[in-house]
Scaffold this motif. Structure first.
Motif, PDB file in Angstrom:
ATOM      1  N   ASP A 361       0.826  -1.209   0.000  1.00 57.40           N
ATOM      2  CA  ASP A 361       0.000   0.000   0.000  1.00 57.40           C
ATOM      3  C   ASP A 361       0.862   1.262   0.000  1.00 57.40           C
ATOM      4  OD1 ASP A 361      -2.373   1.445  -0.049  1.00 57.40           O
ATOM      5  OD2 ASP A 361      -2.516   1.540   2.136  1.00 57.40           O
ATOM      6  N   GLU A 362       1.880   1.272  -0.849  1.00 58.80           N
ATOM      7  CA  GLU A 362       2.774   2.413  -0.952  1.00 58.80           C
ATOM      8  C   GLU A 362       2.752   2.971  -2.372  1.00 58.80           C
ATOM      9  OE1 GLU A 362       6.622   1.341   0.412  1.00 58.80           O
ATOM     10  OE2 GLU A 362       5.964   0.961   2.474  1.00 58.80           O
ATOM     11  N   PRO A 363       3.131   4.237  -2.566  1.00 60.34           N
ATOM     12  CA  PRO A 363       3.140   4.827  -3.913  1.00 60.34           C
ATOM     13  C   PRO A 363       4.055   4.051  -4.862  1.00 60.34           C
ATOM     14  CG  PRO A 363       3.382   6.524  -2.241  1.00 60.34           C
ATOM     15  CD  PRO A 363       3.529   5.214  -1.533  1.00 60.34           C
ATOM     16  N   LEU A 364       3.685   4.018  -6.131  1.00 66.57           N
ATOM     17  CA  LEU A 364       4.514   3.356  -7.141  1.00 66.57           C
ATOM     18  C   LEU A 364       5.773   4.154  -7.426  1.00 66.57           C
ATOM     19  CD1 LEU A 364       1.760   2.381  -9.749  1.00 66.57           C
ATOM     20  CD2 LEU A 364       2.668   0.988  -7.875  1.00 66.57           C
ATOM     21  N   ALA A 365       5.631   5.476  -7.434  1.00 66.46           N
ATOM     22  CA  ALA A 365       6.764   6.342  -7.776  1.00 66.46           C
ATOM     23  C   ALA A 365       7.672   6.521  -6.570  1.00 66.46           C
ATOM     24  CB  ALA A 365       6.266   7.703  -8.259  1.00 66.46           C
ATOM     25  N   ARG A 366       8.954   6.510  -6.825  1.00 65.43           N
ATOM     26  CA  ARG A 366       9.905   6.811  -5.763  1.00 65.43           C
ATOM     27  C   ARG A 366       9.748   8.281  -5.379  1.00 65.43           C
ATOM     28  NH1 ARG A 366      12.956   3.426  -9.336  1.00 65.43           N
ATOM     29  NH2 ARG A 366      13.651   1.496  -8.319  1.00 65.43           N
ATOM     30  N   PRO A 367      10.012   8.624  -4.127  1.00 67.23           N
ATOM     31  CA  PRO A 367       9.870  10.025  -3.702  1.00 67.23           C
ATOM     32  C   PRO A 367      10.705  10.961  -4.570  1.00 67.23           C
ATOM     33  CG  PRO A 367      10.230   8.603  -1.814  1.00 67.23           C
ATOM     34  CD  PRO A 367      10.465   7.752  -3.026  1.00 67.23           C
ATOM     35  N   ARG A 368      10.104  12.076  -4.976  1.00 59.91           N
ATOM     36  CA  ARG A 368      10.814  13.059  -5.802  1.00 59.91           C
ATOM     37  C   ARG A 368      11.047  14.325  -4.990  1.00 59.91           C
ATOM     38  NH1 ARG A 368       6.959  13.265 -11.073  1.00 59.91           N
ATOM     39  NH2 ARG A 368       5.681  11.551 -10.355  1.00 59.91           N
ATOM     40  N   PRO A 369      12.225  14.920  -5.113  1.00 62.17           N
ATOM     41  CA  PRO A 369      12.448  16.190  -4.415  1.00 62.17           C
ATOM     42  C   PRO A 369      11.514  17.263  -4.959  1.00 62.17           C
ATOM     43  CG  PRO A 369      14.219  15.751  -5.984  1.00 62.17           C
ATOM     44  CD  PRO A 369      13.391  14.512  -5.926  1.00 62.17           C
ATOM     45  N   LYS A 370      11.025  18.113  -4.084  1.00 60.80           N
ATOM     46  CA  LYS A 370      10.125  19.171  -4.513  1.00 60.80           C
ATOM     47  C   LYS A 370      10.881  20.172  -5.370  1.00 60.80           C
ATOM     48  CE  LYS A 370       6.600  22.298  -2.750  1.00 60.80           C
ATOM     49  NZ  LYS A 370       5.922  22.835  -1.548  1.00 60.80           N
ATOM     50  N   PRO A 371      10.435  20.392  -6.621  1.00 58.85           N
ATOM     51  CA  PRO A 371      11.167  21.304  -7.500  1.00 58.85           C
ATOM     52  C   PRO A 371      11.145  22.729  -6.987  1.00 58.85           C
ATOM     53  CG  PRO A 371       9.046  20.720  -8.458  1.00 58.85           C
ATOM     54  CD  PRO A 371       9.221  19.868  -7.246  1.00 58.85           C
ATOM     55  N   LYS A 372      12.251  23.432  -7.219  1.00 63.49           N
ATOM     56  CA  LYS A 372      12.337  24.831  -6.842  1.00 63.49           C
ATOM     57  C   LYS A 372      12.035  25.702  -8.057  1.00 63.49           C
ATOM     58  CE  LYS A 372      15.851  23.922  -3.305  1.00 63.49           C
ATOM     59  NZ  LYS A 372      17.231  24.219  -2.847  1.00 63.49           N
ATOM     60  N   GLY A 373      11.445  26.843  -7.808  1.00 59.86           N
ATOM     61  CA  GLY A 373      11.165  27.766  -8.891  1.00 59.86           C
ATOM     62  C   GLY A 373       9.919  27.364  -9.671  1.00 59.86           C
ATOM     63  N   PRO A 374       9.679  28.014 -10.818  1.00 57.19           N
ATOM     64  CA  PRO A 374       8.476  27.749 -11.618  1.00 57.19           C
ATOM     65  C   PRO A 374       8.505  26.363 -12.239  1.00 57.19           C
ATOM     66  CG  PRO A 374       9.967  29.228 -12.782  1.00 57.19           C
ATOM     67  CD  PRO A 374      10.517  29.081 -11.403  1.00 57.19           C
ATOM     68  N   ALA A 375       7.318  25.842 -12.551  1.00 59.37           N
ATOM     69  CA  ALA A 375       7.205  24.521 -13.170  1.00 59.37           C
ATOM     70  C   ALA A 375       7.816  24.553 -14.570  1.00 59.37           C
ATOM     71  CB  ALA A 375       5.737  24.115 -13.246  1.00 59.37           C
ATOM     72  N   PRO A 376       8.364  23.428 -15.034  1.00 59.50           N
ATOM     73  CA  PRO A 376       8.936  23.389 -16.383  1.00 59.50           C
ATOM     74  C   PRO A 376       7.893  23.683 -17.444  1.00 59.50           C
ATOM     75  CG  PRO A 376       9.566  21.448 -15.105  1.00 59.50           C
ATOM     76  CD  PRO A 376       8.505  22.148 -14.322  1.00 59.50           C
ATOM     77  N   VAL A 377       8.327  24.299 -18.541  1.00 64.31           N
ATOM     78  CA  VAL A 377       7.454  24.569 -19.673  1.00 64.31           C
ATOM     79  C   VAL A 377       7.306  23.283 -20.477  1.00 64.31           C
ATOM     80  CG1 VAL A 377       7.149  25.921 -21.785  1.00 64.31           C
ATOM     81  CG2 VAL A 377       8.229  26.961 -19.765  1.00 64.31           C
ATOM     82  N   ARG A 378       6.069  22.913 -20.836  1.00 58.94           N
ATOM     83  CA  ARG A 378       5.842  21.729 -21.651  1.00 58.94           C
ATOM     84  C   ARG A 378       6.123  22.039 -23.119  1.00 58.94           C
ATOM     85  NH1 ARG A 378       3.965  16.762 -19.497  1.00 58.94           N
ATOM     86  NH2 ARG A 378       4.016  17.048 -17.246  1.00 58.94           N
ATOM     87  N   VAL A 379       6.880  21.170 -23.775  1.00 59.44           N
ATOM     88  CA  VAL A 379       7.258  21.386 -25.170  1.00 59.44           C
ATOM     89  C   VAL A 379       6.942  20.139 -25.995  1.00 59.44           C
ATOM     90  CG1 VAL A 379       9.053  23.075 -24.637  1.00 59.44           C
ATOM     91  CG2 VAL A 379       9.631  20.644 -24.663  1.00 59.44           C
ATOM     92  N   PRO A 483       7.522   9.784 -20.967  1.00 61.96           N
ATOM     93  CA  PRO A 483       8.347   8.778 -21.641  1.00 61.96           C
ATOM     94  C   PRO A 483       7.550   7.518 -21.941  1.00 61.96           C
ATOM     95  CG  PRO A 483       9.494   9.704 -19.741  1.00 61.96           C
ATOM     96  CD  PRO A 483       8.087  10.211 -19.685  1.00 61.96           C
ATOM     97  N   GLN A 484       7.902   6.834 -23.044  1.00 60.00           N
ATOM     98  CA  GLN A 484       7.174   5.648 -23.465  1.00 60.00           C
ATOM     99  C   GLN A 484       7.688   4.361 -22.822  1.00 60.00           C
ATOM    100  OE1 GLN A 484       4.475   5.275 -25.480  1.00 60.00           O
ATOM    101  NE2 GLN A 484       4.254   7.481 -25.488  1.00 60.00           N
ATOM    102  N   GLU A 485       8.818   4.428 -22.122  1.00 56.76           N
ATOM    103  CA  GLU A 485       9.379   3.209 -21.569  1.00 56.76           C
ATOM    104  C   GLU A 485       8.434   2.605 -20.542  1.00 56.76           C
ATOM    105  OE1 GLU A 485      10.942   6.092 -21.605  1.00 56.76           O
ATOM    106  OE2 GLU A 485      12.585   5.833 -23.032  1.00 56.76           O
ATOM    107  N   SER A 486       8.332   1.269 -20.582  1.00 56.26           N
ATOM    108  CA  SER A 486       7.523   0.603 -19.574  1.00 56.26           C
ATOM    109  C   SER A 486       8.158   0.818 -18.211  1.00 56.26           C
ATOM    110  CB  SER A 486       7.443  -0.895 -19.881  1.00 56.26           C
ATOM    111  OG  SER A 486       8.722  -1.493 -19.818  1.00 56.26           O
ATOM    112  N   GLY A 487       7.333   0.841 -17.180  1.00 61.73           N
ATOM    113  CA  GLY A 487       7.837   1.028 -15.822  1.00 61.73           C
ATOM    114  C   GLY A 487       7.911   2.473 -15.383  1.00 61.73           C
ATOM    115  N   THR A 488       7.767   3.427 -16.310  1.00 68.22           N
ATOM    116  CA  THR A 488       7.767   4.842 -15.934  1.00 68.22           C
ATOM    117  C   THR A 488       6.454   5.179 -15.240  1.00 68.22           C
ATOM    118  OG1 THR A 488       9.161   5.411 -17.824  1.00 68.22           O
ATOM    119  CG2 THR A 488       7.943   7.207 -16.794  1.00 68.22           C
ATOM    120  N   VAL A 489       6.529   5.840 -14.106  1.00 68.98           N
ATOM    121  CA  VAL A 489       5.338   6.199 -13.342  1.00 68.98           C
ATOM    122  C   VAL A 489       5.028   7.676 -13.560  1.00 68.98           C
ATOM    123  CG1 VAL A 489       4.265   6.296 -11.054  1.00 68.98           C
ATOM    124  CG2 VAL A 489       5.884   4.452 -11.601  1.00 68.98           C
ATOM    125  N   VAL A 490       3.784   7.975 -13.911  1.00 76.49           N
ATOM    126  CA  VAL A 490       3.367   9.364 -14.068  1.00 76.49           C
ATOM    127  C   VAL A 490       2.117   9.606 -13.246  1.00 76.49           C
ATOM    128  CG1 VAL A 490       4.344   9.626 -16.370  1.00 76.49           C
ATOM    129  CG2 VAL A 490       1.979   8.866 -16.130  1.00 76.49           C
TER     130      VAL A 490
END
Length: 500
Positions: A361-379, A483-490
């Motif tokens: 009963d734990e998250p699939l994604a490994r813990p991510r550091p909280k990003p600093k500054g504005p969110a990345p621009v989607r391209v 990313p299209q690779e299997s195993g990537t958690v979004v």
């Protein structure tokens, strides 16, 4: 169906008389086993079907009265023995079949649904809802996965079969929901608590009654097999077109893996549609949705009105950011099996990490550091695919290297060898590009706020950045498509249009 009580374990005592902590396969300390009560909040899952139910917080029992009788029941867990240990949270096996009996001839032609159904599972997912009711984890299992069935009786011929290799989706044809569940449990060691089966008709009705679901694509999507034809951009898909979107397998070389990514993206968008608009808080609208959906699904006997109500209340504040999606990691593509054909073999270590997280009963994604500054621009194009040559268009020493380093840090494939431009009096930074690589140029320009796009015919695939006196910084960017690779958690909010 009541869950049998867990067998108590007697851990070995340490020298101080204190039992050592139990650990899962990942090495994490395991919670002590707890006797489970009948899950009154059953079937809490975020899927193409049940999200319509989950968002129904506050809907009264009277509105749902009688709807349970619309569900076709299946005894999916009959006489099951030697099952995996029950964990915290709830695991639902969602399967999508190719049933099309109730689709009109006009719709069959329009959405390319001809041919005889294979009576197999087109989509297979494990949907886990956490014990605290704050997270849903969806794991897609490729239908061509290499699997080994347990001993069973063929539901068509009545013949007794020993366990044997199959593609995962073939388990349904041989033994229906029960063999599918038993095979998945054998492969994952994750106990399945509930079963939901959705066919083409149910899927189309769900999308239509919600008023359509919005999806976005950075590139045109055209598949001659399903008839899907979407230009790049944002689109609101109704039932039939949505079915084309999630079924398409002939858009690129990734085939079924790419299709599962689109299914996950669609689920996130469906969640967003159902939870953000408030339309399901209207009792009459909710009744219309549930009537449209429940009349064409199959579910285990434990899925009822009380469960739907409790589930809706639990998911009152559910949103795309509460969900996470992944595909089981693949270790070997094209794994040939005699009598079965080409299959996908799971990566043992990485897939175990995913399934251990479900069990614990734990998250699939490994813990991510909280990003600093504005969110990345989607391209539209992944920076890793863009080759860049940096030139210093000023007399400022070291400017070229500074720009090169900053672009490389955000993912661009720079040459690492910046040079001086012919013109050393450039004011505004320039992105020079061959028109054939215009999407790459737009992605690069997004990382250079205030830059000028300058097409140069015949320049080739390498883009050129001429740093000007007005250069201030390089903005962080990330690709629109995960990313299209299997195993990537979004997370769901990472793939919903306009909310990245």
């Amino acid at each position: 169906m009541p869950t049998p009580p867990r067998s108590p374990r007697v851990p070995a005592a340490t020298s101080r008389g204190v039992p050592p902590p139990q650990r899962g396969a990942s090495g994490r300390p395991r919670r002590p086993p707890v006797r489970r009560k009948r899950p009154r909040w059953a079937v809490r899952a975020v899927t193409a079907l049940s999200v319509v139910v989950l968002a129904s917080a506050g809907i009264g029992h009277a509105v749902l009265s009688g709807l349970g009788s619309d569900i076709t029941r299946v005894d999916a867990f009959k006489d099951m023995k030697n099952r995996p240990r029950a964990g915290d949270g709830m695991n639902v096996l969602l399967v999508g079949t190719d049933g099309r009996d109730r689709i009109s001839e006009e719709e069959r032609r329009k959405y390319r649904l001809g041919g005889a159904p294979c009576h197999c599972t087109d989509t297979i997912m494990i949907v886990h809802l956490s014990e605290d009711r704050e997270r849903a984890s969806v794991v897609s299992l490729p239908r061509d996965s290499y699997a080994e069935t347990p001993d069973h009786t063929d539901r068509t011929t009545g013949e007794q079969h020993k366990g044997h290799p199959v593609k995962l989706n073939a388990a349904y044809a041989e033994g229906g929901p029960q063999l599918t569940i038993r095979t998945v449990e054998k492969m994952t060691r994750v106990k399945i608590d509930h079963y939901l089966e959705v066919d083409f008709t149910s899927f189309m009705k769900t999308v239509d009654v919600l008023g359509g679901v919005q999806v976005c694509t950075a590139e045109p999507l055209k598949d001659s097999h399903t008839g899907l034809d979407l230009p790049a951009g944002t689109h609101t898909l109704m039932g039939g077109q949505a079915l084309q979107y999630v079924r398409a397998r002939h858009l690129d070389g990734a085939s079924d893996l790419s299709r599962m990514k689109r299914q996950q993206r669609f689920l996130a968008a469906l969640i967003d549609r159902a939870t953000s608009s408030g339309l399901l808080l209207n009792p009459l609208k909710f009744r219309d949705v549930t009537q449209a959906v429940l009349g064409s699904v199959r579910a285990d006997k434990g899925f009822g009105t009380d469960e739907m109500l409790a589930l809706g209340r639990a998911m009152r504040n559910f949103s795309p950011s509460s969900s996470e999606f992944t595909t089981v990691p693949i270790g070997q593509m094209g794994y040939a099996v005699k009598g079965v054909g080409s299959t996908l073999k799971w990566d043992p270590a990485e897939s175990e990490r995913i399934f251990d997280a479900l069990r614990e009963d734990e998250p699939l994604a490994r813990p991510r550091p909280k990003p600093k500054g504005p969110a990345p621009v989607r391209v539209p194009v992944d920076p890793k695919q863009i080759r860049v040559q940096v030139e210093n268009g000023t007399r400022t020493p070291g400017l070229g290297k500074r720009v090169d380093d900053a672009l490389a840090a955000t993912g661009f494939r720079t040459t690492k060898v910046p040079r001086n431009a012919t013109d050393r009096a450039v004011e505004r930074t320039v992105v020079a590009f061959d028109p054939r690589w215009d999407r790459s140029a737009k992605s690069l320009a997004a990382a250079l706020p205030g830059s000028e796009l300058r097409p140069v015919k015949g320049q080739g695939p390498t883009l050129k950045v001429i740093a000007g006196a007005g250069f201030e910084k390089v903005a962080r960017v990330r690709p629109t498509d995960p990313p299209q690779e299997s195993g990537t958690v979004v997370r769901g909010d990472e793939v919903v249009c306009g909310k990245q």
